[in-house]
Design a protein around this motif. Structure first.
Motif, short mmCIF file in Angstrom:
data_model
loop_
_atom_site.label_atom_id
_atom_site.label_comp_id
_atom_site.label_asym_id
_atom_site.label_seq_id
_atom_site.Cartn_x
_atom_site.Cartn_y
_atom_site.Cartn_z
N LEU A 74 0.83 -1.20 0.00
CA LEU A 74 0.00 0.00 0.00
C LEU A 74 0.87 1.26 0.00
CD1 LEU A 74 -3.09 0.83 0.22
CD2 LEU A 74 -2.64 1.18 2.66
N SER A 75 2.01 1.17 0.65
CA SER A 75 2.91 2.32 0.77
C SER A 75 3.59 2.70 -0.54
CB SER A 75 3.99 2.02 1.82
OG SER A 75 3.43 1.79 3.09
N VAL A 109 -7.47 -0.03 2.47
CA VAL A 109 -8.02 1.09 1.71
C VAL A 109 -7.43 2.40 2.24
CG1 VAL A 109 -10.09 2.22 0.86
CG2 VAL A 109 -10.20 -0.18 1.56
N LYS A 110 -6.90 3.17 1.34
CA LYS A 110 -6.36 4.48 1.68
C LYS A 110 -7.50 5.47 1.92
CE LYS A 110 -3.61 8.19 -0.45
NZ LYS A 110 -2.84 8.57 -1.66
N LEU A 290 3.45 5.07 4.49
CA LEU A 290 2.16 4.42 4.71
C LEU A 290 1.09 5.48 4.90
CD1 LEU A 290 0.54 1.78 5.10
CD2 LEU A 290 1.04 1.95 7.55
N PRO A 291 0.08 5.54 4.03
CA PRO A 291 -0.92 6.60 4.13
C PRO A 291 -1.95 6.28 5.21
CG PRO A 291 -1.46 5.15 2.31
CD PRO A 291 -0.15 4.66 2.86
N PRO A 292 -2.70 7.30 5.67
CA PRO A 292 -3.84 7.03 6.55
C PRO A 292 -4.76 6.02 5.86
CG PRO A 292 -3.41 9.38 6.43
CD PRO A 292 -2.53 8.74 5.38
N SER A 293 -5.10 4.95 6.55
CA SER A 293 -5.80 3.85 5.90
C SER A 293 -6.48 2.96 6.93
CB SER A 293 -4.83 3.02 5.04
OG SER A 293 -3.71 2.62 5.83
N VAL A 294 -7.31 2.07 6.43
CA VAL A 294 -7.92 1.03 7.25
C VAL A 294 -7.61 -0.32 6.61
CG1 VAL A 294 -9.79 2.47 8.15
CG2 VAL A 294 -10.13 1.21 6.01
#
Length: 327
Positions: A74-75, A109-110, A290-294
């Motif tokens: 994801l990053s 998910v970002k 790493l973005p804000p995500s769940v």
């Protein structure tokens, strides 16, 4: 080991195809990450299988989760990714809903919040229902399928107390839940106290349906952020059986490193192998990539078992009977 009956294998194939169709419809990209790694998760209460080559020159571990690898992926610039991964955990034998190998759906998910993820997972189960519950005997109560609650509410309802360390110890003593020999109750880590109460007094009394259990104690944050004094994570239960675990992902390098070091201490306290820090994963946090995500992991064998109306993985998982080589 005998293979699953033909009709179950056909339904399992449809089950996996349905999951992929749902995720692809929502713009998720399927990715593929290693199952064999030199460093695995730090979680003190999960034990990985160690794998070595015959000459001993190569060694590593089978993953207990693809979590770190997926967050690294994801990053690199993705918005929505998922993997259906084979995962392995030692010590899982001996229960009708545990197996040493199992299939996990994990997705990230970002930019979403916990509430967004909960609504998405509800939609996921509705989609499964549309495909599978048309057949006689395979039916969910759509109107009362989903329940949302908090950990604090469950504790108050089932124990009359909250989950502070003092309250947990008081509950354990009153209910006579601990026989620890020479290890004093007050010396146990918070998570031991918490799950001693949760597994004995809360989980057996969870309501029927698909339950989203939110807002865990800060001490149980693991890889989730802590906000307003609670860990922003939730677990999913289906008729009292745990099927999923989700985090609002922690992106702070310093905090995550401290948590990993604390988990090393707990593993040492428990007499388990202490793994080195996963600097491949920590690098992405340190570099703020790493973005804000769940993210959420879902146990697919248990979900498939529930879809079929079974109470044991024996009838739904190709891995369940492959847990021993005893003859």
């Amino acid at each position: 080991m005998l293979p699953l009956p033909k009709e179950i294998q056909i339904k399992r194939s449809l089950f996996l195809r349905t999951i992929r169709e749902f995720l692809e419809t929502h713009a998720f990209l399927e990715v593929d990450t290693p199952s064999f790694k030199p460093v695995v998760g730090m979680e003190p209460y999960l034990d990985p299988f160690q794998v070595k080559s015959p000459n001993g020159k190569e060694s590593g571990y089978l993953i207990t989760s693809p979590e770190y690898s997926l967050k690294e992926t994801l990053s690199t610039g993705f918005d929505r990714i998922y993997e259906i991964a084979h995962t392995f955990r030692s010590g899982e034998k001996g229960s009708s809903i545990h197996s040493a190998e199992f299939l996990m759906l994990e997705l990230y998910v970002k930019g979403w919040a916990m509430a967004d993820l909960i609504e998405f997972i509800k939609g996921f189960f509705v989609y499964l229902q549309e495909i599978f519950f048309k057949e006689p005997g395979l039916k969910l109560s759509a109107d009362s399928m989903f329940i949302e609650t908090t950990v604090e509410k469950l504790f108050l309802e089932n124990t009359g107390k909250g989950y502070t360390r003092a309250e947990l110890i008081e509950t354990i003593i009153q209910k006579k839940l601990y026989e620890g020999g020479n290890v004093k109750l007050t010396a146990l880590p918070f998570e031991d106290l918490f799950f001693l109460v949760f597994l004995n007094l809360i989980e057996p009394n969870l309501p029927k349906g698909i339950l989203f259990c939110k807002d865990y104690p800060a001490e149980c944050a693991s890889l989730a952020i802590v906000k307003d004094g609670v860990a922003k994570r939730f677990e999913v239960y289906w008729d009292g059986i745990e099927i999923g675990n989700a985090f609002q992902e922690l992106t702070d390098f310093s905090e995550q490193k401290l948590r990993f070091e604390r988990e090393q201490e707990i593993r040492q306290l428990l007499g388990k192998e202490v793994f080195p820090l996963d600097w491949d994963f920590l690098h992405y946090l340190e570099a703020k990539l790493l973005p804000p995500s769940v993210g959420i992991s879902l146990g697919l064998d248990r979900i498939f078992m529930k879809i079929l109306g079974f109470s044991s993985l024996e009838n739904a998982s190709p891995y369940y009977q492959n847990q021993t080589f005893d003859r």
